[in-house]
Structures are given as structure tokens and as C-alpha cells.
Design an enzyme around this catalytic site. Structure first.
Site, short mmCIF file in Angstrom:
data_model
loop_
_atom_site.label_atom_id
_atom_site.label_comp_id
_atom_site.label_asym_id
_atom_site.label_seq_id
_atom_site.Cartn_x
_atom_site.Cartn_y
_atom_site.Cartn_z
N TYR A 53 77.95 56.72 13.92
CA TYR A 53 78.68 56.00 12.87
C TYR A 53 78.85 56.85 11.62
CZ TYR A 53 79.80 51.17 14.11
OH TYR A 53 80.39 50.05 14.63
N ASP A 94 68.97 52.74 8.64
CA ASP A 94 69.58 54.05 8.41
C ASP A 94 69.12 54.73 7.12
OD1 ASP A 94 71.02 54.11 10.77
OD2 ASP A 94 72.72 53.04 9.92
#
Length: 660
Positions: A411, A327
Site C-alpha cells: 500500500y 503501520d
């Protein structure tokens, strides 16, 4: 006479108007060009524009050229440590430029003061982070593809506007995909319908691979129809029906104002002092963290930041096994930070701070309220009740929290740096948002569901992990540091330990980089200390700071697995390296479509000494997430973190003299 008077009256009015205009222009210029008082000040909008303009003037860029990253080129560490008021300092910008038409990546460094291009080089065989135009292109290409359209029609979907395309970095590559060197993404499809939480309706088994250079689909997988949930999984107030009664108001008041002080990007609070910066890749970065012990201002950390993340999903199906998101490096985590609100992400007594980033066109923009800072109560700090005098000696604990929140597709994460009054610095990550779901025909949990758990009808939550690596550049009482490993063990019964109650502690130096690749050991309460190599405390021991782990996990992908080779940093909890100014990222500089062994495994190949050196500790913590129905449709916050705790750094409890 009257006409002449009017003529003279116009003169002072005209002067006043001109002065006002000039003052207004000066105000605008001042607003656009903030005062830069320190080498570690973030790039301003004007500096970003200057750097991009200079690159465009010096180099012939195509119309398709993108700027995936523009950030402050961090100045030389010695220059920063020796900086003082009135001293000159460098201002440089670091830029990553991607030429889509050529499929080439370049790095440039622009000297902003001298208007010079200090460095320009092509970085061969790498792909920078995914940018907005990649998402847009993937959506356009996928929805225009006849095969994809037929796949949707077979599922009864004729309005393609009701489908959301999610573009992922390609993850694990086949030999053929590696050989082409093309910039790729893998596109997932979700049915939106009339709802906005489309993650509850994955169109399972359909996966498109997009060549982002050619702007076309390379391959399309369609494994056949799988029912997807038609329920409305929105969780706004209107969708939820009867609500719980709201708790009564809870107000956090500071009638005399906050206890912290902000001077440009320097923050002071309860003996702590540090600088901060928002980085487009790493997010919130702390610099020059010091503590005033009442006599001296003592350094603890030079730089601390989140270095990389990896989120491996545990389903071996080819439409899932590639899902191993880095990420930080694949998506530029800092650029995904979002505006927060008082009374929501942070309490009402907090303060929200803005930051300046650049988009992929190289244009600066400001994000309001992207950093939060606030004080909060934390129960008791210390206490003793004296029975003889019946006096109750107690102090209330206060914490200073600096935070950011990011949304990485489904998320959401918050990264919190928490300063304690006892000299402890804590890192706490909060995981929330929406689970990445898998469509299934099942309406009840089955024993055959090895790779996940049914969290709602037709919705499976896939088993997965989250691993975070933090880069901690320690300077404990100076740059000359060493690292010690502490292990605790019970001693066997013998003549010296007849009752078998002896507990012994050993502290062993980790002398070389390859010897300092370590793992947690619960049986020995293993912890690590960074200690001064040339200073002693009042008791004759080396002052230090100890890494105290919290919740953690082991990286579950097995030996020789592809993701284990790409995310080798996650296979061990602690790595220690000798400081080098170019080593920032545990997973390597360009983890998108990367080769195995990048980052930390590469950094330790020279196996340098760690004794009395300027050293960096890299800590990896993980969460193993087996989903549950209570995680749906939005996941309650899960917290994971660690602490940096003084050990022999202070001669006594540093909060003992806190007034009542």
C-alpha cells in the site's frame, strides 16, 4: 634575483591556497552542522552521530545491537512556549536500542549540549518496530528451509530467486507465542517470475513463522497447492499495450513566486504560521500552529500528527487472520517516506524539502524531497451576485498543502495538511498502491466468496479496513481549554412547534476523560469543539475550533476479538485526554507483539478532568474497503479526511478582506 622573486611570489599564493582550504572546510562544517535556531528543529546528522557515539561509549553494546528509532527528544512544552530569540534551550536525542542476542529493548536520552546520558532504561517484554535486518534475516532463513523448498517444488518452482519473501509483524499471538517472548515475524511468499508486480501472484496457503532471535523457522504451514496467476501484472508503459491519448499540457505558474515563506522549519502563509518536523515514526508533524487575525497572533494547535494506523483483514483463515498491520508503530511509518517529484506527487509550482533520519546502525542519512509544499487553486472562496447593482462579488480560493508519501509494502499513502484562507485546517489521507491479494482457483466470482471479491482470474481482493488515529494537541487561545459536544435534533410538534420544523442544537461539556470516549452520530450531526475556558469573543461566547468529520466507518471486528483488544483506539471515533508529555501513541509505545489495552485505554484510566485544562483530542477515521476489479492492478486514489473549522474564533469571515 629572479629566483628570489619567484620565492617571494610563492608566499601569497601559498596563503591564498591555505585560506581557500580553510574556507572550504568551514563550508563543509557549516553544511554538516546546520544552524539550530529553535527547540523544535529536527536532529542534524552531527547530532545523531554524537548521540550514537555517546551511547556506544557509555554502554557496552553487542555487534548485533540495532537502533530502530532515533529522534528529537521533544523539549518541555512550557520551555517551547516561553522560548524567544536569544534564549538558551535544550537539545536532546531519544534512542531506542534493541539487543537481538539478548532479546532486550532499551531507551536512552542523550543531552547533546552537555554530553551526558540523561536516561537509560530497559523496557521489559516489548518488541520495537521491524527493521531492515529483520526482513533480510527472514528471507535468508525461509529460503534455506528444506520444508519451504519442498513446498515451492510441489508448486513447480525450482528457482527460489523467483520468490519474494514478505516479512510481517506477527500480529495476533497465541498463548504459546506470547509465553516465549521471542521476536517473531510471519513470512509470506510471492512468485516474481519475470515481472516486478509480484503481488499479483501470491503463493497462497504457505506461511512461515520465523524466530528472529534464533534465526530459524519455528513453524511452516502448507495448506496445499492453490493456482496463482501467471499473468504479467506490471503496469509500466511497455506492459500496457495501447495507451490513452495524453491530455494537453496543464501548467501551474506562479510568475511572482510562492506566497508562503520558509524560515528554517517555520512556515508563514495567509495569516497562518507553524513549524514542521519529520519524525521517524509518526512522519510529518506540525507544531505551534497559529493564526494572525489582524490584531493578535492566536494559537490553535501546539502539536498535530498521525498517531497510529491499523489495517485489519477480514478473512478468518489462520494464514490471514493475523494480518492486522499497525503501520505507524510496527514499521516506523516516517522511515518509509519516499522521495517525491515535482509534476508527479506534487505540482510543478511546489517545493521539495529534505530530511535527516538514522538507519538501524545509528548512521545518519539524508532523504531528498521527502516533504512537499505547494499552493493550489480550490475554486470559489466566497461569492455573492447583487441583482440590483449587477455586481459580482467573488474571491478565488487558494490552499497551502504540506504533504508526505509513504510505501508500506504493497500500500501507498499520502498524508496532507491543508491550510485554508478561511481559517480551516484540513487533514486528507490518500490511499493508493497495490491491493494485498489472495490466490484462488476461481476464475469467476462465486457467491461463496464471503471474505472478498474476485478482481482478476485467480486473484481475490480480501475485504479489509484502514483506521487512522490523529493526535491533536489543541491550545485554542491558550492552554486552558474545554471540549464540547454538539448535537442537532428535530423537535416534536407541539404548541411551540406547530409545523414541526424546529431544529435545536445542544452543546454539552465532556467533563472527564472516560465521558469523552465518543462516536459519530449521523442522525444528530454530531461534532466536537475545543473552546477557550477563559476567553470570550465579541458576542460573549467562547472562541473555539470544531472537529468536522468526513468519511468514516465503524471498526468491524466483533466484541472480544483479539484485534479489537489490541487496537481499542479504533473502536471509538473520539477520545479526549488531559495533556501528558509521554502520551503520544493511540496504540501504545510498542504495538509490535503488544498486550491488549495499551495506549488510549490506558491513558484514560485515571479519568482526569477536562474542564479548563490543556487537552488533547484523538480522532479516529476509518475506511471499509470491499475490493473491486477497478482497484487492480494499481488502486486509484481514495481520499478520506476531516477538518478543524473555526467556530466563534473570528469575529467575521477571516477571508472577507482578501483583495480581488
Amino acid at each position: 634575483m629572479i629566483k628570489r622573486l619567484k620565492r617571494f611570489l610563492w608566499l601569497p599564493i601559498a596563503i591564498i591556497v591555505v585560506v581557500c582550504i580553510l574556507l572550504g572546510l568551514m563550508g563543509i562544517l557549516t553544511a554538516q552542522q546546520p544552524f539550530i535556531s529553535h527547540p523544535l528543529t529536527s536532529l542534524t546528522e552531527a547530532e545523531i552521530s554524537t548521540a550514537v557515539s555517546f551511547i556506544k561509549r557509555e554502554k557496552t553494546l553487542s555487534e548485533m545491537a540495532a537502533f530502530p528509532l532515533i529522534a528529537l527528544q521533544e523539549p518541555d512544552k512550557e520551555e517551547v512556549l516561553n522560548f524567544g530569540p536569544g534564549k538558551a534551550f535544550q537539545r536532546k536525542a531519544f534512542l531506542v536500542i534493541y539487543e537481538r542476542s539478548q532479546n532486550k529493548t532499551y531507551e536512552g536520552i542523550v543531552d547533546l549540549k552537555n554530553k551526558a546520558l540523561n536516561s537509560w532504561k530497559e523496557i521489559p517484554s516489548v518488541q520495537p518496530a521491524i527493521v531492515n535486518s529483520d526482513y533480510e534475516l527472514a528471507t535468508e532463513v525461509v529460503k534455506a528451509d528444506p520444508q519451504w523448498q519442498k513446498a515451492m517444488q510441489r508448486r513447480g518452482i525450482t528457482d527460489f530467486d523467483q520468490v519474494k519473501i514478505s516479512c510481517w509483524a506477527p500480529g495476533i499471538l497465541s498463548k504459546q507465542e506470547e509465553a516465549t517472548g521471542n521476536r517473531l515475524c510471519r513470512a509470506l511468499s510471492y512468485y516474481k517470475g519475470q515481472g516486478w508486480n509480484y503481488y499479483g501472484s501470491p503463493i497462497e496457503g504457505v506461511l512461515a513463522k520465523v524466530n528472529l532471535n534464533a534465526g530459524k523457522i519455528v513453524s511452516l504451514v502448507d495448506k496445499g497447492n492453490v493456482p496463482f496467476s501467471k499473468e504479467n501484472w506490471n503496469y509500466d508503459v511497455k506492459s500496457l499495450g495501447k495507451l490513452l491519448s495524453a491530455p494537453k499540457a496543464l501548467k501551474i505558474l506562479q510568475p511572482n513566486g510562492a506566497s508562503f515563506r520558509i524560515d528554517n522549519n517555520e512556515i508563514s502563509w495567509q495569516g497562518w504560521k507553524f513549524r514542521y518536523l519529520m519524525h521517524p515514526r509518526s512522519g510529518l508533524v506540525l507544531y505551534q500552529v497559529t493564526h494572525d487575525d489582524g490584531k493578535d497572533i492566536r494559537p490553535v494547535l501546539y502539536r498535530a500528527s498521525l498517531s497510529e494506523m491499523v489495517v485489519p483483514y477480514g478473512d478468518p483463515d489462520p494464514t490471514w487472520s493475523f494480518r492486522n498491520a499497525f503501520d505507524v508503530g510496527e514499521y516506523n511509518l516516517g522511515l518509509l517516506a519516499n522521495t517525491m517529484e515535482l509534476g508527479k506527487e506534487i505540482p510543478e509550482n511546489g517545493l521539495l524539502l529534505d530530511t535527516v533520519f538514522a538507519n538501524e546502525q545509528g548512521e545518519p542519512y539524508k532523504i531528498p524531497g521527502v516533504i512537499g509544499i505547494y499552493e493550489r487553486d480550490n475554486g470559489m472562496l466566497w461569492k455573492h451576485y447583487e441583482y440590483n447593482t449587477q455586481r459580482n462579488h467573488v474571491r478565488r480560493s487558494r490552499e497551502l498543502v504540506m504533504t508526505m508519501t509513504v510505501a508500506v509494502d504493497n500500500y501507498d499513502y499520502s498524508i496532507n495538511w491543508i491550510f485554508h484562507q478561511d481559517g480551516t485546517l484540513e487533514v486528507q489521507n490518500e490511499l493508493t498502491g497495490i491491493l494485498l491479494t489472495q490466490g484462488t482457483a476461481a476464475q469467476k466470482q462465486s457467491e461463496n466468496d464471503l471474505y472478498g471479491r474476485l478482481i482478476a482470474k485467480n486473484i481475490l481482493g480480501v475485504n479489509h479496513q484502514h483506521f487512522f488515529n490523529y493526535r491533536l494537541d489543541f491550545d485554542v487561545d491558550g492552554q486552558a481549554n474545554s471540549v464540547m459536544e454538539m448535537n442537532v435534533k428535530a423537535l416534536p410538534m407541539d404548541e411551540k412547534n406547530p409545523l414541526g420544523n424546529a431544529i435545536a442544537v445542544t452543546e454539552d461539556p465532556l467533563a472527564k476523560e472516560t465521558a469523552a470516549v465518543r462516536d459519530l452520530d449521523m442522525k444528530s450531526s454530531r461534532e466536537w469543539m475545543i473552546v477557550s475556558a477563559n476567553k470570550k469573543n465579541t458576542l460573549g461566547a467562547a472562541p473555539g475550533y470544531m472537529l468536522m468529520p468526513g468519511e468514516n466507518s465503524i471498526f468491524l471486528p466483533v466484541e472480544r476479538s483479539n484485534i479489537r483488544q489490541r487496537a481499542e483506539f479504533a473502536t471509538h471515533h473520539v477520545w479526549v485526554t488531559k495533556y501528558k508529555p509521554t502520551e503520544f501513541y493511540a496504540g501504545g509505545d510498542y504495538p509490535n507483539q503488544t498486550q491488549p489495552g495499551q495506549g488510549l485505554p490506558q491513558y484514560i484510566t485515571d479519568d482526569e478532568s477536562l474542564m479548563g485544562e490543556d487537552i488533547v483530542l484523538w480522532y479516529t477515521m476509518g475506511v471499509t474497503h470491499v475490493p473491486r476489479s477497478e482497484d487492480w492492478p494499481v488502486m486509484p486514489v481514495h481520499r478520506v479526511g476531516f477538518k478543524l473549522v473555526p467556530r466563534g474564533f473570528f469575529s467575521r469571515n477571516p477571508a472577507i478582506n482578501l483583495p480581488e
